[in-house]
Design an enzyme around this catalytic site. Sequence first.
Site, PDB file in Angstrom:
ATOM      1  N   PRO A  10     -90.068  45.662 -29.825  1.00 14.30           N
ATOM      2  CA  PRO A  10     -89.928  44.797 -28.658  1.00 14.30           C
ATOM      3  C   PRO A  10     -88.494  44.411 -28.329  1.00 14.30           C
ATOM      4  O   PRO A  10     -87.683  44.152 -29.222  1.00 14.30           O
ATOM      5  CB  PRO A  10     -90.755  43.556 -29.030  1.00 14.30           C
ATOM      6  CG  PRO A  10     -90.934  43.622 -30.497  1.00 14.30           C
ATOM      7  CD  PRO A  10     -90.911  45.073 -30.866  1.00 14.30           C
ATOM      8  N   ASN A  11     -88.230  44.397 -27.041  1.00 11.18           N
ATOM      9  CA  ASN A  11     -86.956  43.955 -26.452  1.00 11.18           C
ATOM     10  C   ASN A  11     -85.803  44.927 -26.654  1.00 11.18           C
ATOM     11  O   ASN A  11     -84.709  44.689 -26.149  1.00 11.18           O
ATOM     12  CB  ASN A  11     -86.563  42.557 -26.967  1.00 11.18           C
ATOM     13  CG  ASN A  11     -87.621  41.531 -26.645  1.00 11.18           C
ATOM     14  OD1 ASN A  11     -88.020  41.406 -25.483  1.00 11.18           O
ATOM     15  ND2 ASN A  11     -88.122  40.811 -27.641  1.00 11.18           N
ATOM     16  N   ARG A  18     -79.810  42.134 -22.903  1.00 10.87           N
ATOM     17  CA  ARG A  18     -80.065  40.999 -23.794  1.00 10.87           C
ATOM     18  C   ARG A  18     -78.843  40.697 -24.673  1.00 10.87           C
ATOM     19  O   ARG A  18     -78.162  41.628 -25.130  1.00 10.87           O
ATOM     20  CB  ARG A  18     -81.289  41.270 -24.690  1.00 10.87           C
ATOM     21  CG  ARG A  18     -81.036  42.304 -25.763  1.00 10.87           C
ATOM     22  CD  ARG A  18     -82.249  42.656 -26.584  1.00 10.87           C
ATOM     23  NE  ARG A  18     -82.701  41.610 -27.466  1.00 10.87           N
ATOM     24  CZ  ARG A  18     -83.309  41.817 -28.641  1.00 10.87           C
ATOM     25  NH1 ARG A  18     -83.519  43.059 -29.068  1.00 10.87           N
ATOM     26  NH2 ARG A  18     -83.708  40.816 -29.378  1.00 10.87           N
ATOM     27  N   TYR A  23     -75.777  42.328 -29.488  1.00  6.91           N
ATOM     28  CA  TYR A  23     -76.229  43.728 -29.500  1.00  6.91           C
ATOM     29  C   TYR A  23     -75.316  44.693 -28.751  1.00  6.91           C
ATOM     30  O   TYR A  23     -75.565  45.900 -28.778  1.00  6.91           O
ATOM     31  CB  TYR A  23     -77.659  43.806 -28.940  1.00  6.91           C
ATOM     32  CG  TYR A  23     -78.650  43.010 -29.756  1.00  6.91           C
ATOM     33  CD1 TYR A  23     -78.971  43.390 -31.057  1.00  6.91           C
ATOM     34  CD2 TYR A  23     -79.252  41.856 -29.246  1.00  6.91           C
ATOM     35  CE1 TYR A  23     -79.864  42.657 -31.824  1.00  6.91           C
ATOM     36  CE2 TYR A  23     -80.151  41.108 -29.997  1.00  6.91           C
ATOM     37  CZ  TYR A  23     -80.451  41.514 -31.290  1.00  6.91           C
ATOM     38  OH  TYR A  23     -81.330  40.791 -32.037  1.00  6.91           O
ATOM     39  N   ASN A  75     -86.955  50.566 -35.961  1.00 11.21           N
ATOM     40  CA  ASN A  75     -86.391  49.236 -35.725  1.00 11.21           C
ATOM     41  C   ASN A  75     -87.498  48.433 -35.043  1.00 11.21           C
ATOM     42  O   ASN A  75     -87.688  48.543 -33.833  1.00 11.21           O
ATOM     43  CB  ASN A  75     -85.154  49.328 -34.825  1.00 11.21           C
ATOM     44  CG  ASN A  75     -84.546  47.954 -34.574  1.00 11.21           C
ATOM     45  OD1 ASN A  75     -85.142  46.920 -34.925  1.00 11.21           O
ATOM     46  ND2 ASN A  75     -83.385  47.912 -33.962  1.00 11.21           N
ATOM     47  N   ALA A  78     -88.242  41.956 -33.696  1.00 10.17           N
ATOM     48  CA  ALA A  78     -88.681  40.736 -34.381  1.00 10.17           C
ATOM     49  C   ALA A  78     -89.919  40.952 -35.252  1.00 10.17           C
ATOM     50  O   ALA A  78     -90.156  40.187 -36.199  1.00 10.17           O
ATOM     51  CB  ALA A  78     -88.934  39.626 -33.365  1.00 10.17           C
ATOM     52  N   HIS A  81     -89.907  40.793 -39.144  1.00 11.41           N
ATOM     53  CA  HIS A  81     -89.900  39.584 -39.952  1.00 11.41           C
ATOM     54  C   HIS A  81     -91.297  39.028 -40.239  1.00 11.41           C
ATOM     55  O   HIS A  81     -91.433  38.127 -41.041  1.00 11.41           O
ATOM     56  CB  HIS A  81     -89.020  38.528 -39.268  1.00 11.41           C
ATOM     57  CG  HIS A  81     -87.698  39.089 -38.800  1.00 11.41           C
ATOM     58  ND1 HIS A  81     -86.807  39.675 -39.677  1.00 11.41           N
ATOM     59  CD2 HIS A  81     -87.149  39.220 -37.557  1.00 11.41           C
ATOM     60  CE1 HIS A  81     -85.746  40.116 -38.979  1.00 11.41           C
ATOM     61  NE2 HIS A  81     -85.935  39.854 -37.699  1.00 11.41           N
ATOM     62  N   ASP A  88     -98.384  47.733 -43.337  1.00 16.92           N
ATOM     63  CA  ASP A  88     -99.548  48.521 -43.775  1.00 16.92           C
ATOM     64  C   ASP A  88     -99.537  49.909 -43.146  1.00 16.92           C
ATOM     65  O   ASP A  88     -99.886  50.898 -43.804  1.00 16.92           O
ATOM     66  CB  ASP A  88    -100.851  47.805 -43.398  1.00 16.92           C
ATOM     67  CG  ASP A  88    -101.160  46.648 -44.333  1.00 16.92           C
ATOM     68  OD1 ASP A  88    -100.486  46.517 -45.371  1.00 16.92           O
ATOM     69  OD2 ASP A  88    -102.084  45.865 -44.015  1.00 16.92           O
ATOM     70  N   GLU A  99     -85.606  51.801 -42.282  1.00 10.30           N
ATOM     71  CA  GLU A  99     -85.558  50.618 -41.407  1.00 10.30           C
ATOM     72  C   GLU A  99     -84.135  50.451 -40.875  1.00 10.30           C
ATOM     73  O   GLU A  99     -83.181  50.515 -41.649  1.00 10.30           O
ATOM     74  CB  GLU A  99     -85.957  49.401 -42.257  1.00 10.30           C
ATOM     75  CG  GLU A  99     -85.837  48.076 -41.553  1.00 10.30           C
ATOM     76  CD  GLU A  99     -86.136  46.901 -42.506  1.00 10.30           C
ATOM     77  OE1 GLU A  99     -86.575  47.119 -43.667  1.00 10.30           O
ATOM     78  OE2 GLU A  99     -85.909  45.762 -42.074  1.00 10.30           O
ATOM     79  N   HIS A 101     -81.512  48.155 -38.190  1.00  7.92           N
ATOM     80  CA  HIS A 101     -81.233  47.026 -37.285  1.00  7.92           C
ATOM     81  C   HIS A 101     -79.823  47.176 -36.757  1.00  7.92           C
ATOM     82  O   HIS A 101     -78.891  47.443 -37.532  1.00  7.92           O
ATOM     83  CB  HIS A 101     -81.383  45.698 -38.024  1.00  7.92           C
ATOM     84  CG  HIS A 101     -82.746  45.528 -38.584  1.00  7.92           C
ATOM     85  ND1 HIS A 101     -83.830  45.202 -37.810  1.00  7.92           N
ATOM     86  CD2 HIS A 101     -83.217  45.718 -39.839  1.00  7.92           C
ATOM     87  CE1 HIS A 101     -84.908  45.189 -38.563  1.00  7.92           C
ATOM     88  NE2 HIS A 101     -84.569  45.502 -39.804  1.00  7.92           N
ATOM     89  N   LEU A 102     -79.677  46.971 -35.472  1.00  2.46           N
ATOM     90  CA  LEU A 102     -78.347  47.058 -34.853  1.00  2.46           C
ATOM     91  C   LEU A 102     -77.434  45.960 -35.388  1.00  2.46           C
ATOM     92  O   LEU A 102     -76.274  46.193 -35.711  1.00  2.46           O
ATOM     93  CB  LEU A 102     -78.481  46.899 -33.325  1.00  2.46           C
ATOM     94  CG  LEU A 102     -79.230  48.039 -32.622  1.00  2.46           C
ATOM     95  CD1 LEU A 102     -79.905  47.532 -31.362  1.00  2.46           C
ATOM     96  CD2 LEU A 102     -78.261  49.158 -32.286  1.00  2.46           C
ATOM     97  N   SER A 103     -77.982  44.753 -35.474  1.00  2.00           N
ATOM     98  CA  SER A 103     -77.180  43.603 -35.909  1.00  2.00           C
ATOM     99  C   SER A 103     -77.287  43.429 -37.421  1.00  2.00           C
ATOM    100  O   SER A 103     -78.139  44.035 -38.079  1.00  2.00           O
ATOM    101  CB  SER A 103     -77.680  42.333 -35.201  1.00  2.00           C
ATOM    102  OG  SER A 103     -78.988  42.012 -35.656  1.00  2.00           O
ATOM    103  N   ARG A 108     -77.469  36.226 -39.951  1.00  2.00           N
ATOM    104  CA  ARG A 108     -77.929  35.503 -38.767  1.00  2.00           C
ATOM    105  C   ARG A 108     -78.871  34.379 -39.225  1.00  2.00           C
ATOM    106  O   ARG A 108     -78.717  33.857 -40.316  1.00  2.00           O
ATOM    107  CB  ARG A 108     -78.592  36.486 -37.787  1.00  2.00           C
ATOM    108  CG  ARG A 108     -77.613  37.560 -37.277  1.00  2.00           C
ATOM    109  CD  ARG A 108     -78.263  38.528 -36.315  1.00  2.00           C
ATOM    110  NE  ARG A 108     -78.728  37.843 -35.101  1.00  2.00           N
ATOM    111  CZ  ARG A 108     -79.560  38.391 -34.205  1.00  2.00           C
ATOM    112  NH1 ARG A 108     -80.017  39.620 -34.399  1.00  2.00           N
ATOM    113  NH2 ARG A 108     -79.924  37.715 -33.135  1.00  2.00           N
ATOM    114  N   ARG A 112     -84.419  35.893 -40.035  1.00  2.00           N
ATOM    115  CA  ARG A 112     -84.106  37.320 -39.869  1.00  2.00           C
ATOM    116  C   ARG A 112     -83.744  37.995 -41.195  1.00  2.00           C
ATOM    117  O   ARG A 112     -83.703  39.220 -41.301  1.00  2.00           O
ATOM    118  CB  ARG A 112     -82.960  37.513 -38.872  1.00  2.00           C
ATOM    119  CG  ARG A 112     -83.312  37.113 -37.478  1.00  2.00           C
ATOM    120  CD  ARG A 112     -82.231  37.507 -36.488  1.00  2.00           C
ATOM    121  NE  ARG A 112     -82.302  36.661 -35.314  1.00  2.00           N
ATOM    122  CZ  ARG A 112     -83.100  36.877 -34.272  1.00  2.00           C
ATOM    123  NH1 ARG A 112     -83.885  37.927 -34.222  1.00  2.00           N
ATOM    124  NH2 ARG A 112     -83.106  36.030 -33.253  1.00  2.00           N
TER     125      ARG A 112
END
Length: 145
Positions: A10-11, A18, A23, A75, A78, A81, A88, A99, A101-103, A108, A112
């Site tokens: 999402p997002n 955003r 990001y 990725n 949210a 988390h 699963d 996995e 993550h950009l950030s 943070r 997160r």
Amino acid sequence: MKKIMIINGPNLNFLGIREKDVYGNDDYESICSYIKEKFSDKKVRIDILQSNSEGKLIDFLQSAYFRNFDGIVINPGAYTHYSYAILDAIKSISIPTVEVHLSNIHEREDFRKISVIASACIAQIYGKGKDGYVEAVELLIKDEN
Ligand code: DQA
């Protein structure tokens, strides 16, 4: 030829719109092109998918199983988390998963710092922006995987 599926949650389709301070300015499409371009001369097929819905992300993971993909880069935004359903799903398919993550999620907000999917993944790459995806694909196409 190895088949790698990159799944974004999402997002992430809102990259470039955003929280640019977190990001960056690149939009989603340009990041997808950047990743594909990096592997254009390699014997690897890269499919990049995005959804804002948890169930759709699980459908993508299951389709990677049915279509015999060799590796997953995910990725989950949210959902990272708190989605035990995505945890699963990753455990169910038995495909090496990285996995991304950009950030830097570890520098943070506290919520997160926790990834409920990490235990099902072979690596967690964070804080490297779009190059994190490139690193993840490189890891997955190395011979031992
Ligand atoms: C993110 C980090 C998550 O905490 C956040 O919810 C995102 C993006 C990242 O790429 O840095 O949507 O996964």
